[in-house]
Write a protein that holds these residues in place. Structure first.
Motif, PDB file in Angstrom:
ATOM      1  N   ARG A 380      35.373  58.274  42.211  1.00 28.91           N
ATOM      2  CA  ARG A 380      36.815  58.309  42.407  1.00 28.91           C
ATOM      3  C   ARG A 380      37.137  58.088  43.870  1.00 28.91           C
ATOM      4  O   ARG A 380      36.710  58.854  44.732  1.00 28.91           O
ATOM      5  CB  ARG A 380      37.380  59.652  41.946  1.00 28.91           C
ATOM      6  N   LEU A 381      37.887  57.026  44.154  1.00 30.20           N
ATOM      7  CA  LEU A 381      38.350  56.737  45.509  1.00 30.20           C
ATOM      8  C   LEU A 381      39.860  56.894  45.565  1.00 30.20           C
ATOM      9  O   LEU A 381      40.567  56.587  44.598  1.00 30.20           O
ATOM     10  CB  LEU A 381      37.975  55.305  45.925  1.00 30.20           C
ATOM     11  N   PHE A 382      40.337  57.374  46.693  1.00 30.24           N
ATOM     12  CA  PHE A 382      41.769  57.491  46.901  1.00 30.24           C
ATOM     13  C   PHE A 382      42.298  56.187  47.486  1.00 30.24           C
ATOM     14  O   PHE A 382      41.714  55.627  48.418  1.00 30.24           O
ATOM     15  CB  PHE A 382      42.088  58.643  47.848  1.00 30.24           C
ATOM     16  N   THR A 383      43.411  55.727  46.935  1.00 27.59           N
ATOM     17  CA  THR A 383      44.036  54.499  47.423  1.00 27.59           C
ATOM     18  C   THR A 383      45.480  54.783  47.761  1.00 27.59           C
ATOM     19  O   THR A 383      46.289  55.055  46.871  1.00 27.59           O
ATOM     20  CB  THR A 383      43.959  53.393  46.362  1.00 27.59           C
ATOM     21  N   PRO A 384      45.842  54.755  49.056  1.00 31.24           N
ATOM     22  CA  PRO A 384      44.960  54.564  50.216  1.00 31.24           C
ATOM     23  C   PRO A 384      44.236  55.859  50.556  1.00 31.24           C
ATOM     24  O   PRO A 384      44.555  56.916  49.997  1.00 31.24           O
ATOM     25  CB  PRO A 384      45.950  54.172  51.309  1.00 31.24           C
ATOM     26  N   PRO A 385      43.254  55.805  51.480  1.00 33.02           N
ATOM     27  CA  PRO A 385      42.595  57.039  51.911  1.00 33.02           C
ATOM     28  C   PRO A 385      43.604  58.060  52.450  1.00 33.02           C
ATOM     29  O   PRO A 385      44.618  57.707  53.046  1.00 33.02           O
ATOM     30  CB  PRO A 385      41.630  56.561  53.007  1.00 33.02           C
ATOM     31  N   VAL A 386      43.300  59.331  52.229  1.00 35.51           N
ATOM     32  CA  VAL A 386      44.230  60.404  52.576  1.00 35.51           C
ATOM     33  C   VAL A 386      43.932  60.909  53.987  1.00 35.51           C
ATOM     34  O   VAL A 386      42.792  61.330  54.275  1.00 35.51           O
ATOM     35  CB  VAL A 386      44.116  61.557  51.562  1.00 35.51           C
ATOM     36  N   PRO A 387      44.904  60.891  54.903  1.00 35.32           N
ATOM     37  CA  PRO A 387      44.658  61.457  56.248  1.00 35.32           C
ATOM     38  C   PRO A 387      44.431  62.975  56.168  1.00 35.32           C
ATOM     39  O   PRO A 387      45.124  63.684  55.437  1.00 35.32           O
ATOM     40  CB  PRO A 387      45.944  61.130  57.009  1.00 35.32           C
ATOM     41  N   VAL A 388      43.444  63.448  56.903  1.00 32.02           N
ATOM     42  CA  VAL A 388      43.161  64.885  56.983  1.00 32.02           C
ATOM     43  C   VAL A 388      42.927  65.239  58.446  1.00 32.02           C
ATOM     44  O   VAL A 388      42.664  64.367  59.288  1.00 32.02           O
ATOM     45  CB  VAL A 388      41.922  65.266  56.133  1.00 32.02           C
ATOM     46  N   THR A 389      42.995  66.530  58.735  1.00 38.08           N
ATOM     47  CA  THR A 389      42.632  67.023  60.061  1.00 38.08           C
ATOM     48  C   THR A 389      41.240  67.625  59.975  1.00 38.08           C
ATOM     49  O   THR A 389      40.920  68.342  59.010  1.00 38.08           O
ATOM     50  CB  THR A 389      43.636  68.069  60.541  1.00 38.08           C
ATOM     51  N   ALA A 390      40.393  67.305  60.930  1.00 37.38           N
ATOM     52  CA  ALA A 390      39.003  67.766  60.900  1.00 37.38           C
ATOM     53  C   ALA A 390      38.567  68.201  62.288  1.00 37.38           C
ATOM     54  O   ALA A 390      39.128  67.771  63.317  1.00 37.38           O
ATOM     55  CB  ALA A 390      38.088  66.655  60.385  1.00 37.38           C
ATOM     56  N   MET A 391      37.556  69.063  62.321  1.00 39.84           N
ATOM     57  CA  MET A 391      36.971  69.550  63.562  1.00 39.84           C
ATOM     58  C   MET A 391      35.481  69.218  63.551  1.00 39.84           C
ATOM     59  O   MET A 391      34.807  69.365  62.521  1.00 39.84           O
ATOM     60  CB  MET A 391      37.156  71.060  63.708  1.00 39.84           C
ATOM     61  N   ALA A 392      34.972  68.766  64.710  1.00 36.26           N
ATOM     62  CA  ALA A 392      33.551  68.460  64.866  1.00 36.26           C
ATOM     63  C   ALA A 392      33.072  69.073  66.175  1.00 36.26           C
ATOM     64  O   ALA A 392      33.841  69.216  67.132  1.00 36.26           O
ATOM     65  CB  ALA A 392      33.323  66.955  64.855  1.00 36.26           C
ATOM     66  N   MET A 393      31.778  69.425  66.218  1.00 38.57           N
ATOM     67  CA  MET A 393      31.225  70.074  67.404  1.00 38.57           C
ATOM     68  C   MET A 393      31.238  69.137  68.596  1.00 38.57           C
ATOM     69  O   MET A 393      31.615  69.513  69.702  1.00 38.57           O
ATOM     70  CB  MET A 393      29.811  70.554  67.112  1.00 38.57           C
ATOM     71  N   VAL A 394      30.829  67.895  68.367  1.00 39.74           N
ATOM     72  CA  VAL A 394      30.854  66.874  69.411  1.00 39.74           C
ATOM     73  C   VAL A 394      31.516  65.652  68.804  1.00 39.74           C
ATOM     74  O   VAL A 394      31.620  65.534  67.581  1.00 39.74           O
ATOM     75  CB  VAL A 394      29.425  66.536  69.915  1.00 39.74           C
ATOM     76  N   PRO A 395      31.969  64.708  69.609  1.00 40.08           N
ATOM     77  CA  PRO A 395      32.749  63.590  69.070  1.00 40.08           C
ATOM     78  C   PRO A 395      32.064  62.828  67.941  1.00 40.08           C
ATOM     79  O   PRO A 395      32.731  62.413  67.000  1.00 40.08           O
ATOM     80  CB  PRO A 395      32.964  62.706  70.302  1.00 40.08           C
ATOM     81  N   ASP A 396      30.739  62.630  68.005  1.00 41.92           N
ATOM     82  CA  ASP A 396      30.066  61.821  66.987  1.00 41.92           C
ATOM     83  C   ASP A 396      29.376  62.650  65.923  1.00 41.92           C
ATOM     84  O   ASP A 396      28.618  62.110  65.109  1.00 41.92           O
ATOM     85  CB  ASP A 396      29.037  60.904  67.667  1.00 41.92           C
ATOM     86  N   ALA A 397      29.590  63.952  65.898  1.00 40.32           N
ATOM     87  CA  ALA A 397      28.918  64.810  64.930  1.00 40.32           C
ATOM     88  C   ALA A 397      29.722  64.884  63.638  1.00 40.32           C
ATOM     89  O   ALA A 397      30.923  64.566  63.609  1.00 40.32           O
ATOM     90  CB  ALA A 397      28.732  66.203  65.516  1.00 40.32           C
ATOM     91  N   PRO A 398      29.108  65.301  62.541  1.00 36.95           N
ATOM     92  CA  PRO A 398      29.845  65.469  61.284  1.00 36.95           C
ATOM     93  C   PRO A 398      30.849  66.605  61.405  1.00 36.95           C
ATOM     94  O   PRO A 398      30.718  67.491  62.258  1.00 36.95           O
ATOM     95  CB  PRO A 398      28.756  65.775  60.260  1.00 36.95           C
ATOM     96  N   PRO A 399      31.847  66.649  60.555  1.00 37.83           N
ATOM     97  CA  PRO A 399      32.860  67.707  60.657  1.00 37.83           C
ATOM     98  C   PRO A 399      32.287  69.051  60.218  1.00 37.83           C
ATOM     99  O   PRO A 399      31.392  69.127  59.372  1.00 37.83           O
ATOM    100  CB  PRO A 399      33.955  67.222  59.693  1.00 37.83           C
ATOM    101  N   VAL A 400      32.802  70.102  60.803  1.00 36.30           N
ATOM    102  CA  VAL A 400      32.420  71.450  60.392  1.00 36.30           C
ATOM    103  C   VAL A 400      33.546  72.112  59.607  1.00 36.30           C
ATOM    104  O   VAL A 400      33.323  73.108  58.905  1.00 36.30           O
ATOM    105  CB  VAL A 400      32.052  72.310  61.622  1.00 36.30           C
TER     106      VAL A 400
END
Length: 468
Positions: A380-400
């Protein structure tokens, strides 16, 4: 005369406002009604019909019987009509409107037209009045006259109409509805009622149509069954197939689902008098060469016995049997749910998930068929993608942690990134880093960070799909 003068003569005169658009619609509906006599029908002006009954007379016991039945059926519908049948459309029009109607014998067009007034040639009022002023009042006065002087004085239309009525010039008639290349018809002595009777007649029509298709090495892609009721109404059922088909039983099964929705019951007081089955869309379907394996294990060739029973012997499945079974399933689903509800998916040359697939008709050929080797994708894909707010430890790290629909999701596990570069030929082509994440409740999501950390490019997070 004016309406005031008419009412002075007939005080109780019935008056109705003119409705040209409504009259045209009713005339078109009447042309559809006349399809029970011939597939070649069209309105003629504002108060008539063209019917090309070439090759149809024997179905009604002759041309005179056809014409008599046509007028009788129109009378039942409340129409007063006069009809004529001739070698040319122009002659039939003239005899119906200015003569006594009926069948003009083959080769008798000239004699039938001769006593009629010149207006019978479908001339405008000015041209007809001009001819009468010089003493040319009937068609006989024009038959032997040279065409060139007539055209110079009264216009080329006069000569054209005269030649068309005599058959010296062609006058094609375009049918209101396209005529299917393959068509079968059945008329009943007494009207039939109920689904069982109609299904039985449909079986015989399908058998005859399949024989036509077989002779032409064609298979049907779309079939239309038209039922003509004795009260003038029409009912139609249409089926489509995913592949060319000319087998009676699969087509009958597809029609079975369609007949249930038609108004056919005897409670309406109007049975079916004519059934027409047409194949407006066909594809080439040449005879297939069967494999010797289709004969099964016949044992010793010296003891073959009667080959008529070969079809009952066990043997390996014929090549393509699975495809036929799949096509039959697709046809039933498409006819029940609608053609747009059943589709196939094919890959496109794009790495962006929302552009890497396209819908196409089931079993359609052409284009790439192998899917690229990518990481796991959610169904299942969302069309269009849904904007979310996310936090990551460093800019290129995965979200926590990310927030979606007003709820915070703490990330317990994450995999990635899977980097997908933007398409350089598009203005919105930005780099994406995709992550597969699982929150503390076990729900799995597919997020991506769009853009790179630069002075002029602040990344944003989107939720593109969910797993499971």
């Amino acid at each position: 005369m004016t309406l005031t003068d008419a009412r002075a003569l007939i005080p109780d005169l019935a008056v109705r406002p003119a409705d040209p658009a409504g009259a045209a619609r009713r005339l078109e509906k009447l042309a559809d009604w006349a399809l029970r006599f011939t597939p070649w029908c069209a309105p003629a002006g504002t108060d008539g019909l063209w019917l090309d009954v070439t090759g149809c007379g024997h179905l009604f016991g002759g041309e005179s019987a056809l014409l008599a039945r046509l007028i009788a059926r129109l009378g039942r519908l409340g129409f007063t009509a006069r009809a004529a049948l001739a070698d040319t459309p122009g002659a039939a029009w003239a005899v119906a409107r200015f003569g006594s109607g009926g069948v003009v014998a083959q080769g008798g067009t000239r004699a039938a037209l001769a006593p009629l007034p010149v207006a019978a040639l479908r001339l405008d009022a000015a041209c007809a009045a001009g001819l009468e002023r010089v003493g040319l009042r009937c068609v006989a006065d024009l038959l032997d006259m040279p065409r060139a002087p007539l055209g110079d004085r009264f216009g080329a239309r006069l000569a054209t109409r005269l030649d068309q009525a005599l058959g010296h010039a062609p006058e094609p008639i375009s049918p209101r509805r396209p005529v299917a290349p393959y068509m079968v018809r059945r008329a009943f002595v007494e009207p039939i009622y109920g689904l069982e009777s109609i299904a039985g007649a449909l079986d015989s029509l399908l058998e005859a149509l399949c024989r036509q298709l077989d002779r032409g090495e064609r298979g049907a892609r779309r079939l239309v069954l038209t039922l003509f009721r004795i009260d003038g109404a029409r009912r139609a059922a249409t089926i489509g197939t995913s592949r060319a088909l000319r087998e009676q039983k699969p087509l009958a099964r597809l029609f079975a689902d369609r007949l249930d929705g038609l108004d056919l019951g005897p409670e309406v007081g109007a049975g079916i008098e004519v059934m027409v089955l047409a194949a407006p869309a066909v594809d080439r379907l040449a005879p297939a060469q069967c494999d010797l394996g289709d004969l099964g294990d016949l044992g010793d060739l010296d003891d073959l016995g009667d080959l008529d029973d070969v079809s009952d012997r066990p043997g390996p499945a014929r090549p393509g049997a699975d495809d036929r079974d799949l096509a039959a399933l697709i046809d039933r689903l498409a006819n029940r749910l609608g053609g747009a509800a059943v589709m196939g998916l094919a890959p496109l040359a794009s790495h962006l998930p929302e552009r890497a697939v396209r819908a196409r008709p089931p079993l359609a050929a052409g284009g790439p068929t192998s899917w690229p080797d990518t990481g796991p994708r959610p169904l299942r894909l969302f069309t269009p993608p849904v904007p979310v707010t996310a936090m990551a430890m460093v800019p290129d790290a995965p979200p926590v942690l990310f927030r979606w629909r007003g709820r915070a999701h703490r990330v317990a596990r994450a995999a990635g990134p899977e980097r997908i570069a933007g398409e350089w030929w598009r203005e919105d082509g930005r780099t994406r880093d995709y992550y597969r994440v699982e929150d503390h409740t076990g729900a799995r999501f597919w997020l991506y960070r769009e853009g790179l950390w630069r002075d002029d490019d602040v990344p944003r997070w989107y939720l593109h799909g969910v797993f499971g």
